[in-house]
Design a protein around this motif. Structure first.
Motif, PDB file in Angstrom:
ATOM      1  N   GLY A 108       0.816  -1.209   0.000  1.00  0.00           N
ATOM      2  CA  GLY A 108       0.000   0.000   0.000  1.00  0.00           C
ATOM      3  C   GLY A 108       0.850   1.260   0.000  1.00  0.00           C
ATOM      4  N   PRO A 109       0.241   2.406   0.314  1.00  0.00           N
ATOM      5  CA  PRO A 109       0.980   3.675   0.311  1.00  0.00           C
ATOM      6  C   PRO A 109       2.148   3.660   1.291  1.00  0.00           C
ATOM      7  N   VAL A 110       3.253   4.269   0.867  1.00  0.00           N
ATOM      8  CA  VAL A 110       4.420   4.417   1.742  1.00  0.00           C
ATOM      9  C   VAL A 110       4.389   5.837   2.287  1.00  0.00           C
ATOM     10  N   ILE A 111       3.988   5.962   3.548  1.00  0.00           N
ATOM     11  CA  ILE A 111       3.791   7.274   4.167  1.00  0.00           C
ATOM     12  C   ILE A 111       4.493   7.293   5.518  1.00  0.00           C
ATOM     13  N   TYR A 112       5.270   8.339   5.748  1.00  0.00           N
ATOM     14  CA  TYR A 112       5.847   8.582   7.062  1.00  0.00           C
ATOM     15  C   TYR A 112       5.315   9.924   7.545  1.00  0.00           C
ATOM     16  N   THR A 113       4.624   9.896   8.671  1.00  0.00           N
ATOM     17  CA  THR A 113       3.911  11.072   9.159  1.00  0.00           C
ATOM     18  C   THR A 113       4.567  11.626  10.415  1.00  0.00           C
ATOM     19  N   GLY A 114       4.971  12.878  10.320  1.00  0.00           N
ATOM     20  CA  GLY A 114       5.451  13.585  11.496  1.00  0.00           C
ATOM     21  C   GLY A 114       4.298  14.371  12.101  1.00  0.00           C
ATOM     22  N   ILE A 115       4.108  14.251  13.400  1.00  0.00           N
ATOM     23  CA  ILE A 115       3.044  14.982  14.096  1.00  0.00           C
ATOM     24  C   ILE A 115       3.672  15.995  15.038  1.00  0.00           C
ATOM     25  N   ILE A 116       3.351  17.258  14.823  1.00  0.00           N
ATOM     26  CA  ILE A 116       3.809  18.312  15.727  1.00  0.00           C
ATOM     27  C   ILE A 116       2.646  18.689  16.632  1.00  0.00           C
ATOM     28  N   SER A 117       2.815  18.460  17.913  1.00  0.00           N
ATOM     29  CA  SER A 117       1.784  18.753  18.900  1.00  0.00           C
ATOM     30  C   SER A 117       2.156  20.010  19.681  1.00  0.00           C
ATOM     31  N   ASP A 118       1.131  20.740  20.128  1.00  0.00           N
ATOM     32  CA  ASP A 118       1.322  21.942  20.950  1.00  0.00           C
ATOM     33  C   ASP A 118       2.331  22.890  20.303  1.00  0.00           C
ATOM     34  N   ARG A 119       2.082  23.203  19.033  1.00  0.00           N
ATOM     35  CA  ARG A 119       3.033  23.983  18.246  1.00  0.00           C
ATOM     36  C   ARG A 119       3.308  25.359  18.838  1.00  0.00           C
ATOM     37  N   PHE A 120       2.297  25.985  19.443  1.00  0.00           N
ATOM     38  CA  PHE A 120       2.472  27.331  19.979  1.00  0.00           C
ATOM     39  C   PHE A 120       2.652  27.326  21.496  1.00  0.00           C
ATOM     40  N   GLY A 121       2.963  26.173  22.047  1.00  0.00           N
ATOM     41  CA  GLY A 121       3.260  26.056  23.466  1.00  0.00           C
ATOM     42  C   GLY A 121       4.616  25.420  23.648  1.00  0.00           C
ATOM     43  N   THR A 122       4.616  24.132  24.025  1.00  0.00           N
ATOM     44  CA  THR A 122       5.859  23.352  24.109  1.00  0.00           C
ATOM     45  C   THR A 122       5.811  22.293  23.018  1.00  0.00           C
ATOM     46  N   PRO A 123       6.283  22.637  21.806  1.00  0.00           N
ATOM     47  CA  PRO A 123       6.109  21.721  20.674  1.00  0.00           C
ATOM     48  C   PRO A 123       6.880  20.419  20.836  1.00  0.00           C
ATOM     49  N   ARG A 124       6.253  19.343  20.395  1.00  0.00           N
ATOM     50  CA  ARG A 124       6.854  18.008  20.387  1.00  0.00           C
ATOM     51  C   ARG A 124       6.576  17.385  19.030  1.00  0.00           C
ATOM     52  N   ALA A 125       7.463  16.503  18.598  1.00  0.00           N
ATOM     53  CA  ALA A 125       7.307  15.896  17.280  1.00  0.00           C
ATOM     54  C   ALA A 125       7.598  14.402  17.345  1.00  0.00           C
ATOM     55  N   ASP A 126       6.753  13.632  16.672  1.00  0.00           N
ATOM     56  CA  ASP A 126       6.921  12.185  16.596  1.00  0.00           C
ATOM     57  C   ASP A 126       6.651  11.740  15.165  1.00  0.00           C
ATOM     58  N   VAL A 127       7.239  10.630  14.782  1.00  0.00           N
ATOM     59  CA  VAL A 127       7.111  10.132  13.418  1.00  0.00           C
ATOM     60  C   VAL A 127       6.538   8.720  13.438  1.00  0.00           C
ATOM     61  N   TYR A 128       5.581   8.461  12.541  1.00  0.00           N
ATOM     62  CA  TYR A 128       4.902   7.166  12.456  1.00  0.00           C
ATOM     63  C   TYR A 128       4.911   6.678  11.013  1.00  0.00           C
ATOM     64  N   ASP A 129       4.925   5.354  10.855  1.00  0.00           N
ATOM     65  CA  ASP A 129       4.826   4.802   9.508  1.00  0.00           C
ATOM     66  C   ASP A 129       3.349   4.658   9.137  1.00  0.00           C
ATOM     67  N   ALA A 130       3.087   4.082   7.948  1.00  0.00           N
ATOM     68  CA  ALA A 130       1.717   4.005   7.437  1.00  0.00           C
ATOM     69  C   ALA A 130       0.833   3.100   8.293  1.00  0.00           C
ATOM     70  N   ARG A 131       1.436   2.181   9.062  1.00  0.00           N
ATOM     71  CA  ARG A 131       0.661   1.306   9.948  1.00  0.00           C
ATOM     72  C   ARG A 131       0.599   1.848  11.374  1.00  0.00           C
ATOM     73  N   TRP A 132       1.033   3.075  11.525  1.00  0.00           N
ATOM     74  CA  TRP A 132       1.023   3.808  12.789  1.00  0.00           C
ATOM     75  C   TRP A 132       1.912   3.169  13.850  1.00  0.00           C
ATOM     76  N   ASN A 133       3.072   2.699  13.407  1.00  0.00           N
ATOM     77  CA  ASN A 133       4.120   2.304  14.329  1.00  0.00           C
ATOM     78  C   ASN A 133       5.013   3.513  14.579  1.00  0.00           C
ATOM     79  N   ARG A 134       5.239   3.824  15.826  1.00  0.00           N
ATOM     80  CA  ARG A 134       6.089   4.965  16.162  1.00  0.00           C
ATOM     81  C   ARG A 134       7.541   4.630  15.896  1.00  0.00           C
ATOM     82  N   LEU A 135       8.234   5.511  15.171  1.00  0.00           N
ATOM     83  CA  LEU A 135       9.628   5.275  14.810  1.00  0.00           C
ATOM     84  C   LEU A 135      10.558   5.840  15.870  1.00  0.00           C
ATOM     85  N   ASP A 136      11.700   5.198  15.994  1.00  0.00           N
ATOM     86  CA  ASP A 136      12.746   5.699  16.889  1.00  0.00           C
ATOM     87  C   ASP A 136      13.512   6.783  16.139  1.00  0.00           C
ATOM     88  N   LEU A 137      12.865   7.919  15.969  1.00  0.00           N
ATOM     89  CA  LEU A 137      13.399   8.975  15.133  1.00  0.00           C
ATOM     90  C   LEU A 137      12.987  10.329  15.683  1.00  0.00           C
TER      91      LEU A 137
END
Length: 381
Positions: A186-215
């Motif tokens: 299926g689609p090859v997608i790596y998604t970075g999520i930036i949370s609380d962008r205007f506060g204390t921003p955090r970022a995490d990366v997930y693959d298309a099956r929503w496995n969190r990457l050590d990245l």
């Protein structure tokens, strides 16, 4: 005395850097941010491949990276409902425009990154303050910031959008979806999520099956725990694939606000090729993925949007000189029809344009026009 010396030295170095050719400037920027000089002849890492994109952009990228003009593309591909409501896009930001805006909104510029000013309460902000911010943004030639050449063709504009807030009253998370085409599963997608962008921003990366990457990427800290897969993930990935279809690699950004999806932007050179990835091997892992990516244009979407793409390229080129009329003639468009070049919203392309195949414009028709190349010394944004 030492501070004065260092400030003077910094100004001299900054002035010297501004005189560097693009490839040399990018090489030193990569060395400063990543810690090594890039392999520009045989790029293997993801950042190295992005550097080459900065130097050799696709002609479509200028209009698609323009945060105002891309709205038409999004409207054609996935529909109006995915667009953040546009409050105003004035030629000049005046007091009358300010007075017409609601009590909360977001002010942005269309020609680069990080041109975002959130106005939570207009009564606590002044027109003069926002006008100064807007004037500073408009004075920036974003191409000179990171030498991403496709930003040269974007006319700077200020615009205003509705402030998106979720039920908790916070700005929704930013989904940055790296689209690497399709794989056997299926689609090859790596998604970075930036949370609380205007506060204390955090970022995490997930693959298309929503496995969190050590990245980790950039200067963002990672979240303490994984973010749950969004309930509308299937819709998110579907509309991202629809926007990326036919463009090769692209990062598609969305906001997911209480299960409603809003388009953010298209990015073709994320981080300008100087984004640190930790661990560093991930830079090479993504480079291999990009090098082996399979991009197949779905026939229906290609047929539905080929006219828009061909027309968009002709319009971009036509805006840069009188010789653009020759390109319009090649595309079957009357040179005197100025309404087709109106900004930011142009009319529909003529039927003769829709009946042609986009690849003919890119590889045959435009080349047949023998359009001269613009000089990089023009200084245009």
């Amino acid at each position: 005395m030492n501070n004065l010396f260092f400030k003077s030295t910094r100004r001299v170095l900054k002035g010297a850097a501004s005189l560097m050719p693009d490839d040399l400037y990018l090489a030193f920027s990569h060395r400063r941010r990543i810690g090594r000089f890039p392999n520009m002849k045989r790029p293997k890492a993801f950042n190295e491949m992005i550097l080459m994109r900065c130097l050799q952009p696709d002609p479509r990228w200028s209009s698609l990276a323009d945060k105002l003009r891309v709205r038409e593309y999004v409207r054609e591909r996935i529909g109006e409902r995915y667009l953040i409501p546009l409050l105003a896009a004035p030629d000049v930001f005046t007091k009358d425009v300010f007075d017409s805006l609601p009590s909360s909104f977001v002010m942005k510029a269309n020609h680069g990154s990080n041109f975002v000013e959130v106005v939570w309460d207009k009564s606590k902000r002044s027109f003069e303050e926002l006008r100064r911010i807007a004037g500073r943004w408009l004075s920036i030639d974003y191409y000179r910031v990171a030498r991403e050449q496709h930003y040269k063709g974007i006319q700077p504009r200020i615009f205003f959008e509705t402030l998106l807030l979720d039920q908790a009253g916070t700005v929704p998370s930013d989904y940055k979806m790296h689209m690497f085409g399709r794989g056997p599963d299926g689609p090859v997608i790596y998604t970075g999520i930036i949370s609380d962008r205007f506060g204390t921003p955090r970022a995490d990366v997930y693959d298309a099956r929503w496995n969190r990457l050590d990245l980790a990427w950039g200067d963002y800290a990672r979240s303490e725990r994984a973010v749950p897969r969004p309930p509308n993930w299937e819709e998110l990935s579907s509309v991202a694939m629809a926007l990326a279809d036919g463009l090769g690699y692209v990062r598609v950004d969305f906001y997911s606000c209480d299960d409603q999806i809003f388009f953010g932007e298209l990015t073709f050179t994320p981080g300008g090729g100087t984004m640190p990835y930790t661990p560093d091997r991930c830079d090479y892992d993504w480079g291999r993925i990009l090098q082996n990516a399979n991009y197949s244009v779905t026939r229906d979407k290609a047929k539905a949007t080929e006219g828009w793409l061909a027309w968009s390229i002709a319009c971009i080129i036509a805006e840069h000189g009188g010789w653009g009329a020759r390109v319009l003639a090649c595309a079957g468009m009357p040179a005197g029809n100025s309404s087709l070049l109106s900004y930011p919203h142009a009319g529909s392309p003529p039927r003769s344009c829709l009946d042609r195949r986009y690849r003919r414009y890119r590889s045959v028709e435009v080349a047949r026009c023998s359009v001269p190349r613009r000089s990089n010394a023009s200084g245009d944004p």
